[in-house]
Design a protein around this motif. Structure first.
Motif, mmCIF file in Angstrom:
data_model
loop_
_atom_site.group_PDB
_atom_site.id
_atom_site.type_symbol
_atom_site.label_atom_id
_atom_site.label_comp_id
_atom_site.label_asym_id
_atom_site.label_seq_id
_atom_site.Cartn_x
_atom_site.Cartn_y
_atom_site.Cartn_z
ATOM 1 N N PHE A 116 -13.678 7.781 -2.069
ATOM 2 C CA PHE A 116 -13.520 8.790 -1.008
ATOM 3 C C PHE A 116 -12.066 9.056 -0.628
ATOM 4 C CE2 PHE A 116 -17.427 6.306 -0.265
ATOM 5 C CZ PHE A 116 -18.364 7.289 -0.526
ATOM 6 N N ILE A 117 -11.126 8.379 -1.261
ATOM 7 C CA ILE A 117 -9.733 8.500 -0.791
ATOM 8 C C ILE A 117 -9.141 9.880 -1.028
ATOM 9 C CG2 ILE A 117 -9.280 6.030 -1.060
ATOM 10 C CD1 ILE A 117 -7.737 6.717 -3.631
ATOM 11 N N PHE A 118 -9.751 10.672 -1.941
ATOM 12 C CA PHE A 118 -9.227 12.015 -2.196
ATOM 13 C C PHE A 118 -9.923 13.076 -1.338
ATOM 14 C CE2 PHE A 118 -8.250 9.762 -6.181
ATOM 15 C CZ PHE A 118 -6.884 9.992 -6.250
ATOM 16 N N GLU A 119 -10.799 12.648 -0.438
ATOM 17 C CA GLU A 119 -11.439 13.607 0.460
ATOM 18 C C GLU A 119 -10.523 13.908 1.637
ATOM 19 O OE1 GLU A 119 -15.296 12.346 1.628
ATOM 20 O OE2 GLU A 119 -16.100 12.358 -0.422
ATOM 21 N N ARG A 120 -10.704 15.081 2.208
ATOM 22 C CA ARG A 120 -9.816 15.546 3.276
ATOM 23 C C ARG A 120 -10.003 14.731 4.551
ATOM 24 N NH1 ARG A 120 -10.809 21.965 1.898
ATOM 25 N NH2 ARG A 120 -10.415 21.669 -0.314
ATOM 26 N N PHE A 121 -8.890 14.328 5.129
ATOM 27 C CA PHE A 121 -8.834 13.574 6.386
ATOM 28 C C PHE A 121 -9.442 12.178 6.267
ATOM 29 C CE2 PHE A 121 -8.778 18.003 8.055
ATOM 30 C CZ PHE A 121 -7.531 17.952 8.641
ATOM 31 N N TYR A 122 -9.708 11.723 5.021
ATOM 32 C CA TYR A 122 -10.259 10.382 4.884
ATOM 33 C C TYR A 122 -9.123 9.371 4.920
ATOM 34 C CZ TYR A 122 -13.149 6.502 3.366
ATOM 35 O OH TYR A 122 -13.822 5.316 3.318
ATOM 36 N N ARG A 123 -9.277 8.369 5.748
ATOM 37 C CA ARG A 123 -8.280 7.313 5.846
ATOM 38 C C ARG A 123 -8.978 5.970 5.757
ATOM 39 N NH1 ARG A 123 -6.454 10.825 9.971
ATOM 40 N NH2 ARG A 123 -4.434 11.779 9.523
ATOM 41 N N VAL A 124 -8.405 5.066 4.952
ATOM 42 C CA VAL A 124 -8.962 3.726 4.835
ATOM 43 C C VAL A 124 -8.751 2.959 6.132
ATOM 44 C CG1 VAL A 124 -8.842 1.538 3.589
ATOM 45 C CG2 VAL A 124 -8.625 3.706 2.339
ATOM 46 N N ASP A 125 -7.532 3.028 6.666
ATOM 47 C CA ASP A 125 -7.204 2.356 7.932
ATOM 48 C C ASP A 125 -7.054 3.416 9.006
ATOM 49 O OD1 ASP A 125 -6.399 0.746 9.960
ATOM 50 O OD2 ASP A 125 -4.728 -0.214 8.901
ATOM 51 N N LYS A 126 -8.175 3.740 9.645
ATOM 52 C CA LYS A 126 -8.168 4.838 10.617
ATOM 53 C C LYS A 126 -7.385 4.499 11.877
ATOM 54 C CE LYS A 126 -12.583 6.444 8.868
ATOM 55 N NZ LYS A 126 -12.508 5.596 7.683
ATOM 56 N N SER A 127 -7.275 3.205 12.203
ATOM 57 C CA SER A 127 -6.587 2.814 13.433
ATOM 58 C C SER A 127 -5.088 3.016 13.333
ATOM 59 C CB SER A 127 -6.891 1.346 13.755
ATOM 60 O OG SER A 127 -6.393 0.502 12.713
ATOM 61 N N ARG A 128 -4.530 3.083 12.088
ATOM 62 C CA ARG A 128 -3.082 3.198 11.915
ATOM 63 C C ARG A 128 -2.668 4.594 11.450
ATOM 64 N NH1 ARG A 128 -0.921 -1.136 8.001
ATOM 65 N NH2 ARG A 128 1.034 -0.310 8.825
ATOM 66 N N SER A 129 -3.570 5.548 11.528
ATOM 67 C CA SER A 129 -3.292 6.864 10.958
ATOM 68 C C SER A 129 -2.080 7.519 11.583
ATOM 69 C CB SER A 129 -4.521 7.762 11.110
ATOM 70 O OG SER A 129 -4.830 7.930 12.481
ATOM 71 N N ARG A 130 -1.935 7.482 12.891
ATOM 72 C CA ARG A 130 -0.804 8.171 13.519
ATOM 73 C C ARG A 130 0.468 7.369 13.362
ATOM 74 N NH1 ARG A 130 -1.054 12.600 15.781
ATOM 75 N NH2 ARG A 130 0.912 12.240 16.886
ATOM 76 N N ASP A 131 0.336 6.022 13.314
ATOM 77 C CA ASP A 131 1.533 5.209 13.108
ATOM 78 C C ASP A 131 2.168 5.489 11.759
ATOM 79 O OD1 ASP A 131 1.069 4.054 15.548
ATOM 80 O OD2 ASP A 131 -0.074 2.362 14.723
ATOM 81 N N LEU A 132 1.320 5.765 10.741
ATOM 82 C CA LEU A 132 1.824 6.032 9.400
ATOM 83 C C LEU A 132 2.285 7.476 9.240
ATOM 84 C CD1 LEU A 132 -0.867 4.060 7.417
ATOM 85 C CD2 LEU A 132 1.501 3.364 7.847
ATOM 86 N N GLY A 133 1.887 8.324 10.148
ATOM 87 C CA GLY A 133 2.383 9.700 10.149
ATOM 88 C C GLY A 133 1.742 10.623 9.151
ATOM 89 N N GLY A 134 0.636 10.225 8.512
ATOM 90 C CA GLY A 134 -0.003 11.093 7.525
ATOM 91 C C GLY A 134 -0.987 12.049 8.162
ATOM 92 N N THR A 135 -1.295 13.104 7.425
ATOM 93 C CA THR A 135 -2.281 14.082 7.908
ATOM 94 C C THR A 135 -3.661 13.849 7.315
ATOM 95 O OG1 THR A 135 -1.793 15.607 6.097
ATOM 96 C CG2 THR A 135 -0.479 15.824 8.120
ATOM 97 N N GLY A 136 -3.739 13.011 6.285
ATOM 98 C CA GLY A 136 -5.023 12.808 5.620
ATOM 99 C C GLY A 136 -5.347 13.883 4.614
ATOM 100 N N LEU A 137 -4.367 14.721 4.290
ATOM 101 C CA LEU A 137 -4.592 15.832 3.351
ATOM 102 C C LEU A 137 -3.807 15.687 2.056
ATOM 103 C CD1 LEU A 137 -4.486 18.836 5.868
ATOM 104 C CD2 LEU A 137 -6.502 17.767 4.895
ATOM 105 N N GLY A 138 -2.844 14.765 2.035
ATOM 106 C CA GLY A 138 -1.959 14.642 0.872
ATOM 107 C C GLY A 138 -2.699 14.361 -0.414
ATOM 108 N N LEU A 139 -3.590 13.355 -0.398
ATOM 109 C CA LEU A 139 -4.318 13.009 -1.618
ATOM 110 C C LEU A 139 -5.323 14.085 -2.011
ATOM 111 C CD1 LEU A 139 -4.967 9.175 -1.219
ATOM 112 C CD2 LEU A 139 -3.267 10.326 -2.644
ATOM 113 N N ALA A 140 -5.872 14.792 -1.019
ATOM 114 C CA ALA A 140 -6.775 15.906 -1.335
ATOM 115 C C ALA A 140 -6.032 17.003 -2.092
ATOM 116 C CB ALA A 140 -7.386 16.462 -0.056
ATOM 117 N N ILE A 141 -4.788 17.281 -1.663
ATOM 118 C CA ILE A 141 -3.961 18.278 -2.359
ATOM 119 C C ILE A 141 -3.623 17.795 -3.759
ATOM 120 C CG2 ILE A 141 -1.707 19.414 -2.352
ATOM 121 C CD1 ILE A 141 -1.890 19.457 0.722
#
Length: 457
Positions: free
Chosen positions: A399-424
């Motif tokens: 599922f890592i290439f799905e949009r807005f999917y994050r393995v570690d959802k609690s750290r999403s904003r700390d890492l600064g990602g949008t969850g769209l990079g791997l989908a692109i």
């Protein structure tokens, strides 16, 4: 619900009933013809028997005995001399009998001959057999009333009619059962498509047959599953994008309100404005990536492929991304022979690798090594990016290439990602007709491999 079973039943009934009528007609004609042939053959044989008796014992007593025998049977006999003069008769001579006797006779075989076989319109069927003794020469005429034959045909027609009606009833019952059996899965599929049209995608079609109906049911089930998956993805996407848009906007509004206060120091105001700028950049990145994904989904972009050296492209990419690796205290190692060329879109190629390298950096701890290695195997180019990060659980890899999917959802904003990079990345890889593989082990790292088949030199 019943329309399709009725249509199928009527169609099969008409086809089978038509076949049965044709077969019954042919069979009736065959049996009727055989019965008439049997009656005529029996009549000829009876005339031949009388001939044999006459030739052996020709006298008045024998002639009267033959006539007497026929009086007690369903057939009639007329014995004439060679000129057609009646010697004896077992019945009254009618006009038809007289005409048949007077008719010209040529080359009548000794075994007998049929002289009248029209049982439908004539009162008699008739045969003639010649006889010859030392005393007399003449003919033995045999007649049979066609009413007997007609009665026989009437009984035959009655039996065929009863058999036809019984067959039609049994056929109708069997076809009714079979049509319902055939129509049952079609009715289920019709109800399933109705549910799909109303937006209810949670259907189950348990048709396990290996015929076309089973294939159709399987296709509808797969369509329902895909639509249900798309519906779930859409809801999750809308929920995720609402969250991703609301969060920076909330930060921007909140810190803008704080920055407007009159009693705020210049240093604090600059700090809050910097936060607003950071959130604005994140929001801009998110919107940009959403627009790009929309273009990828609608094929509203083009891939401009050309030949270029992979090593030169990697130097350009690492020059841009290396400062962020140094800042995170992560070593970036690039291994690429100078002579490898690839057929790809240079801009999209850079975008793919930049996203993957940036993703590796975000999920790798300080002091680790990230390796980018390019190899040339059997005409294929394989680009592997290995990190020593936290890794991806096995259940999350699909599922890592799905949009807005994050393995570690609690750290999403700390890492600064949008969850769209791997989908692109996935969409760009597929647009190049390449392949991408992921291998990972928790707390040991991840390897993402791009395989460009047959596009190297």
């Amino acid at each position: 619900m019943k329309k399709i079973s009725i249509k199928i039943g009527l169609l099969f009934f008409c086809l089978i009933f038509t076949m049965e009528v044709c077969l019954f007609f042919l069979l009736h004609q065959k049996i009727a013809h055989s019965r008439i042939e049997e009656e005529l053959s029996a009549l000829v044989n009876r005339g031949n028997n009388h001939r044999d008796v006459l030739e052996t014992y020709y006298n008045e007593e024998t002639i009267h005995h033959i006539a007497l025998m026929e009086v007690k049977s369903v057939t009639e006999v007329v014995i004439t001399d060679e000129q057609g003069k009646i010697i004896i008769s077992s019945t009254d001579i009618t006009n038809q009998i007289r005409q048949l006797i007077k008719a010209e006779k040529k080359d009548i075989p000794r075994s007998g001959q049929i002289i009248e076989n029209d049982w439908k319109s004539k009162p008699y069927i008739a045969t003639v057999t010649p006889f010859e003794t030392g005393i007399k020469t003449g003919y033995v005429y045999m007649f049979q009333d066609t009413s007997q034959v007609k009665q026989l045909m009437k009984q035959l027609n009655k039996h065929f009619l009863i058999a036809g009606i019984a067959t039609a009833i049994v056929t109708a019952i069997i076809i009714l059962i079979l049509s319902r059996f055939i129509a049952k899965p079609l009715i289920k599929m019709k109800e399933a498509t109705k549910k799909l049209s109303r937006g209810n995608f949670s259907i189950q079609l348990d048709n396990k047959s290996n015929d076309e109906l089973g294939e159709l049911a399987g296709s509808i089930q797969r369509l329902a599953d895909e639509l249900n998956h798309l519906k779930t993805e859409r809801n999750e996407f809308l929920s995720s994008i609402s969250h991703e848009l609301r969060t920076p906007l909330t930060y921007m509004k909140g810190y803008a309100d704080v920055a407007k206060r009159d009693n705020l120091s210049k240093q604090d105001r600059e700090h809050y404005l910097n936060i607003i700028m950071d959130e604005t950049e994140k929001l801009t990145t998110l919107v940009t990536e959403l627009i790009e994904l929309a273009q990828l989904d609608n094929n509203a972009f083009t891939i401009h492929k050309e030949w270029f050296p992979v090593s030169e492209a990697l130097k350009k990419i690492t020059k841009k991304i290396l400062p962020s690796f140094h800042e995170a205290d992560i070593t970036l190692v690039v291994i690429c022979p100078e002579n490898i060329q690839i057929y790809a879109d240079p801009v999209r190629f850079e975008q793919i690798l930049t996203n993957l390298l940036d993703n590796a950096r975000k999920y790798s701890p300080n002091g680790t090594i990230t390796t980018l290695e390019v190899v040339h195997e059997n005409g294929d180019v394989k680009i592997a990016i290995r990190d020593e990060g936290k890794g991806i659980p096995k259940k999350d890899i699909p599922f890592i290439f799905e949009r807005f999917y994050r393995v570690d959802k609690s750290r999403s904003r700390d890492l600064g990602g949008t969850g769209l990079g791997l989908a692109i990345v996935k969409e760009l890889i597929y647009a190049h007709h390449w392949e991408i593989e992921v291998a990972s082990e928790v707390n040991k790292g991840t390897t993402i491999t791009i395989i460009a088949r047959g596009e190297s030199s």
